[in-house]
Design a protein around this motif. Structure first.
Motif, short mmCIF file in Angstrom:
data_model
loop_
_atom_site.label_atom_id
_atom_site.label_comp_id
_atom_site.label_asym_id
_atom_site.label_seq_id
_atom_site.Cartn_x
_atom_site.Cartn_y
_atom_site.Cartn_z
N VAL A 76 0.84 -1.20 0.00
CA VAL A 76 0.00 0.00 0.00
C VAL A 76 0.87 1.24 0.00
O VAL A 76 2.06 1.18 0.31
CB VAL A 76 -0.99 0.02 1.20
N ARG A 77 0.25 2.39 -0.35
CA ARG A 77 0.94 3.68 -0.45
C ARG A 77 2.12 3.59 -1.41
O ARG A 77 3.17 4.18 -1.21
CB ARG A 77 1.39 4.19 0.91
N GLN A 78 1.90 2.81 -2.49
CA GLN A 78 2.89 2.69 -3.55
C GLN A 78 2.16 2.86 -4.87
O GLN A 78 1.03 2.39 -5.03
CB GLN A 78 3.63 1.36 -3.49
N GLU A 79 2.81 3.51 -5.82
CA GLU A 79 2.16 3.87 -7.07
C GLU A 79 2.99 3.39 -8.25
O GLU A 79 4.20 3.64 -8.32
CB GLU A 79 2.00 5.39 -7.14
N VAL A 80 2.34 2.70 -9.18
CA VAL A 80 3.01 2.30 -10.41
C VAL A 80 3.03 3.53 -11.32
O VAL A 80 1.99 4.10 -11.65
CB VAL A 80 2.29 1.12 -11.09
N THR A 81 4.23 3.96 -11.71
CA THR A 81 4.38 5.18 -12.50
C THR A 81 4.70 4.91 -13.96
O THR A 81 4.57 5.81 -14.79
CB THR A 81 5.46 6.09 -11.90
N ALA A 82 5.14 3.69 -14.28
CA ALA A 82 5.46 3.36 -15.67
C ALA A 82 5.36 1.85 -15.87
O ALA A 82 5.58 1.08 -14.94
CB ALA A 82 6.87 3.85 -16.03
N ILE A 83 5.01 1.48 -17.09
CA ILE A 83 4.94 0.07 -17.47
C ILE A 83 5.81 -0.12 -18.70
O ILE A 83 5.72 0.64 -19.67
CB ILE A 83 3.48 -0.35 -17.80
N ASP A 84 6.67 -1.15 -18.68
CA ASP A 84 7.49 -1.53 -19.84
C ASP A 84 7.03 -2.90 -20.30
O ASP A 84 7.49 -3.92 -19.78
CB ASP A 84 8.97 -1.54 -19.45
N GLU A 86 7.57 -4.56 -23.05
CA GLU A 86 8.61 -5.39 -23.70
C GLU A 86 9.52 -6.02 -22.66
O GLU A 86 9.84 -7.20 -22.74
CB GLU A 86 9.42 -4.56 -24.68
N GLY A 87 9.92 -5.24 -21.67
CA GLY A 87 10.79 -5.77 -20.63
C GLY A 87 10.03 -6.46 -19.51
O GLY A 87 10.64 -7.04 -18.62
N LYS A 88 8.69 -6.37 -19.57
CA LYS A 88 7.83 -6.95 -18.54
C LYS A 88 8.23 -6.47 -17.14
O LYS A 88 8.49 -7.26 -16.24
CB LYS A 88 7.81 -8.48 -18.62
N THR A 89 8.25 -5.13 -17.00
CA THR A 89 8.54 -4.53 -15.70
C THR A 89 7.59 -3.36 -15.46
O THR A 89 7.04 -2.78 -16.40
CB THR A 89 9.99 -3.99 -15.61
N VAL A 90 7.39 -3.05 -14.19
CA VAL A 90 6.69 -1.83 -13.80
C VAL A 90 7.64 -1.03 -12.91
O VAL A 90 8.46 -1.60 -12.18
CB VAL A 90 5.37 -2.11 -13.05
N THR A 91 7.53 0.29 -13.01
CA THR A 91 8.28 1.17 -12.13
C THR A 91 7.34 1.59 -11.01
O THR A 91 6.21 2.00 -11.27
CB THR A 91 8.80 2.41 -12.89
N VAL A 92 7.80 1.49 -9.78
CA VAL A 92 6.96 1.74 -8.61
C VAL A 92 7.62 2.82 -7.75
O VAL A 92 8.84 2.80 -7.54
CB VAL A 92 6.77 0.46 -7.77
N ARG A 93 6.79 3.75 -7.25
CA ARG A 93 7.27 4.78 -6.33
C ARG A 93 6.58 4.59 -4.99
O ARG A 93 5.35 4.60 -4.91
CB ARG A 93 6.97 6.17 -6.88
N ALA A 94 7.35 4.43 -3.93
CA ALA A 94 6.81 4.35 -2.57
C ALA A 94 6.47 5.77 -2.14
O ALA A 94 7.36 6.63 -2.09
CB ALA A 94 7.83 3.71 -1.63
N TYR A 101 11.56 1.89 -7.46
CA TYR A 101 12.14 0.60 -7.79
C TYR A 101 11.39 -0.03 -8.97
O TYR A 101 10.33 0.43 -9.37
CB TYR A 101 12.13 -0.34 -6.57
N THR A 102 11.99 -1.08 -9.50
CA THR A 102 11.41 -1.79 -10.64
C THR A 102 10.99 -3.18 -10.19
O THR A 102 11.72 -3.84 -9.44
CB THR A 102 12.43 -1.90 -11.79
#
Length: 199
Positions: A76-84, A86-94, A101-102
């Protein structure tokens, strides 16, 4: 299989539990921007009105109970800010620490929910203007109603949540006015059914 779910309220929480029932070995991570998961939006106005007495009654699960019961990692209190994709990753901001982090995934499920429509009008940033979508919104409104004891309220929107909010405020002695764009309350209803609500 590793599944990342963006959003942890009704859709995301239900999907996470269902995925666990279908695959007991899957690694499931659910990321929620607010501080609460698995809550029923329709109950929020009833906490403001005091029908639901305890804050804990608003949520069905907590991050801890999701782990204990389903072995689902809830953040909780974390937000996905980007989705890749092709690389199958999400960028997350606490949100509390600002740490970024990814997270990798095999499958990604998007269930971020809705966002209140706020009209571009002067004054909407006032501390006396609220939106109601999250538990945090509910707590803010309840603090205001208990502390300020308002005599009147204007609600923008005559859908289910708006009407439940109107009902609870009226029960507290607040004079409520509802304004909205459609020509009837509860737009999904047929006009003859909505006429009973209007009455």
């Amino acid at each position: 299989m590793k599944v990342v779910i963006v959003g942890g309220v009704a859709g995301g929480a239900s999907a996470a539990a269902r995925i666990r029932r279908l695959d007991e070995h899957a690694q499931i991570i659910m990321i929620e921007r607010s501080g609460y998961v698995s809550y029923a939006n329709c109950g929020l106005p009833y906490y403001v009105g005091g029908v639901i007495k305890e804050q804990e009654e608003l949520t069905l699960q907590t991050p801890e109970s999701f782990w204990d019961r389903f072995r689902i990692d809830v953040r909780v209190r974390q937000e996905v800010t980007a989705i890749d994709p092709e690389g199958k990753t999400v960028t997350v901001r606490a949100l509390d620490s600002g740490k970024i982090y990814t997270e990798t995934y095999d499958k990604l499920l998007l269930a971020p929910g809705a966002k209140p429509t706020v009209p571009a009008l002067s004054g909407v940033s006032s501390e006396r203007v609220f939106t109601l979508r999250t538990v945090e919104d509910t707590l803010r409104i309840r603090r205001f109603v208990e502390g300020q004891k308002p005599k009147t309220a204007v609600l923008a929107g005559g859908g289910f949540i708006g009407l439940e909010m109107a009902e609870n405020l009226a029960e507290m002695g607040v004079s409520v006015t509802i304004v909205q764009r459609p020509k009837q309350l509860l737009a999904p209803l047929d006009a003859d059914m909505a006429s009973f609500v209007h009455a």
